[in-house]
Design a protein around this motif. Structure first.
Motif: not given
Ligand SMILES: NC(=O)c1ccc[n+]([C@@H]2O[C@H](COP(=O)([O-])OP(=O)(O)OC[C@H]3O[C@@H](n4cnc5c(N)ncnc54)[C@H](O)[C@@H]3O)[C@@H](O)[C@H]2O)c1
Length: 371
Positions: A264-278
């Motif tokens: 049950f994984g997220p969509s590919d476009s929701d894989a983001r670097p930690v810096s983007w999240i922060a």
């Protein structure tokens, strides 16, 4: 899509109900009319969603250790569950380096104890064992992992979850041979669920990015970030929980076709670097918030791991509904409302209701928004 009518009146045992995911799941189940029993240690954090949402008063909450087979057996006998969702675990990679023996004892032998109690339980029809995407042998390659790929794990946590998967598969084949012959011990359908890093309101775990962000923001401090380039497949806590619920419904209706492992994984476009999240969280919080890189030696953490959820999409009809930007916005909203002193049960139920009301999403936009 979860069917609330299915859950009305069902007896459900949730292990790990005092934790982050367990508290969200218990609230969701209660809101649909399920009779919920929980088995777990005391909440792993202070504050905790479990305490703030008043869950102790709303469900049959049993404090016990899954490393103790008698405690597990007693909870299963008392609950007489029709459905069991096993989530109790030591879930932190970094803590697993400090406490490898405890991690393996809880995550592997604890799972064995749950499966043993489950196979003696005649009322049980469906059981979902929650592991993680980290159960796969991570080859640090760019392709997503399918359910058929080998189990592995570099660190003690990942290895313990790979072992929990192997144990679940062995117990299913060895001791749960009669799915569908309900009312007899060993007749339950057993599946396992592998989801990625989840975020959402009410997570105060140490050494997790979003809780670290929220703690810092609420205290007016700069957010400490390690591994800014590490890419993780992020998803809102409601996404995998919706998957576990849907899987349990399918196990109930059609056990033979669903007693298996599921991603049950997220969509590919929701894989983001930690810096983007922060950066996104800082922008949403406002008030002059900022993040900074912290140096030092950190234990090995896998840099990239994605799971392929095609099987869940095609055979369960499950798919992620919240884009990453929305999922971060929901999380910031939850912590803002907590910070403002709002009723946390209401805040959490508002988001559960909003999620349930969303139509299935068919595509993900590159800005992480839900179309
Ligand atoms: N949070 C994530 O990003 C994530 C990602 C993938 C998988 N998971 C899995 O989801 C499940 C829930 O994770 P979480 O984030 O809610 O963790 P959490 O730390 O918030 O909650 C863990 C729960 O397990 C209970 N527990 C721990 N040791 C126990 C023991 N020996 N006996 C009984 N209960 C015990 C705790 O009391 C708590 O209720 C775990 O199995 C975890 O591995 C979590």
């Amino acid at each position: 899509m979860t069917n609330p009518a299915f859950w009305n009146g069902k007896r459900v045992l949730v292990t790990g109900h005092t934790g982050f995911k367990g508290s969200w799941l218990s609230l969701w189940l209660l809101s649909m009319g399920a009779e919920v029993t929980g088995l777990a240690l005391d909440p792993p954090t202070e504050p905790s969603l479990f305490a703030l949402a008043g869950l102790e008063r709303r469900m049959d909450s049993r404090i016990g250790d899954i490393r103790d087979p008698a405690a597990v057996d007693a909870a299963v006998r008392a609950a007489e569950p029709e459905i069991l969702i096993h989530m109790a675990a030591q879930p932190l990679v970094r803590l697993s380096y400090d406490e490898p023996v405890e991690t393996v004892a809880t995550n592997v032998m604890g799972t064995v104890h749950v499966l043993e109690a489950a196979r003696r339980c005649a009322s049980l029809r469906a059981c979902v064992v929650v592991t993680t995407d980290k159960c796969y042998e991570n080859r640090e390659w760019p392709w997503p992992y399918r359910e058929t790929e080998p189990m592995g794990g570099y660190d003690p946590y990942s290895a313990s979850k790979g072992c929990a998967e192997l144990v679940t598969s062995a117990w299913r084949r060895s001791f749960f041979g009669k799915p569908g012959a309900f009312g007899k011990p060993g007749s339950a359908a057993i599946a396992s669920a592998r989801a990625g890093n989840v975020i959402g309101g009410g997570d105060w775990a140490l050494d997790r990015l979003v809780p670290d962000c929220m703690r810092a923001l609420m205290a007016g401090r700069t957010i400490p970030v390690r591994n800014p380039h590490a890419i993780r497949p992020w998803q809102h806590v409601l996404e995998p929980l919706g998957g576990y619920l849907l899987l349990a419904e399918k196990l109930w209706d059609d056990p033979a076709d669903h007693a298996d492992a599921w991603n049950f994984g997220p969509s590919d476009s929701d894989a983001r670097p930690v810096s983007w999240i922060a950066s996104h969280v800082v922008e949403r919080w406002g008030d002059g918030a900022a993040w900074e890189l912290i140096g030092g030696d950190h234990p090995h953490e896998a840099t990239y791991l994605r799971v392929d959820s095609s099987k869940a999409r095609m055979q369960l009809g499950w798919e992620p509904r919240l884009g990453l930007a929305d999922c971060l916005d929901w999380t910031v909203e939850w912590f803002r409302r907590y910070h403002a002193g709002e009723n946390i049960e209401r805040v959490t139920l508002d988001q559960i209701e909003r999620y349930q009301g969303m139509a299935g999403r068919t595509s993900v936009q590159m800005d992480g928004r839900t179309p």
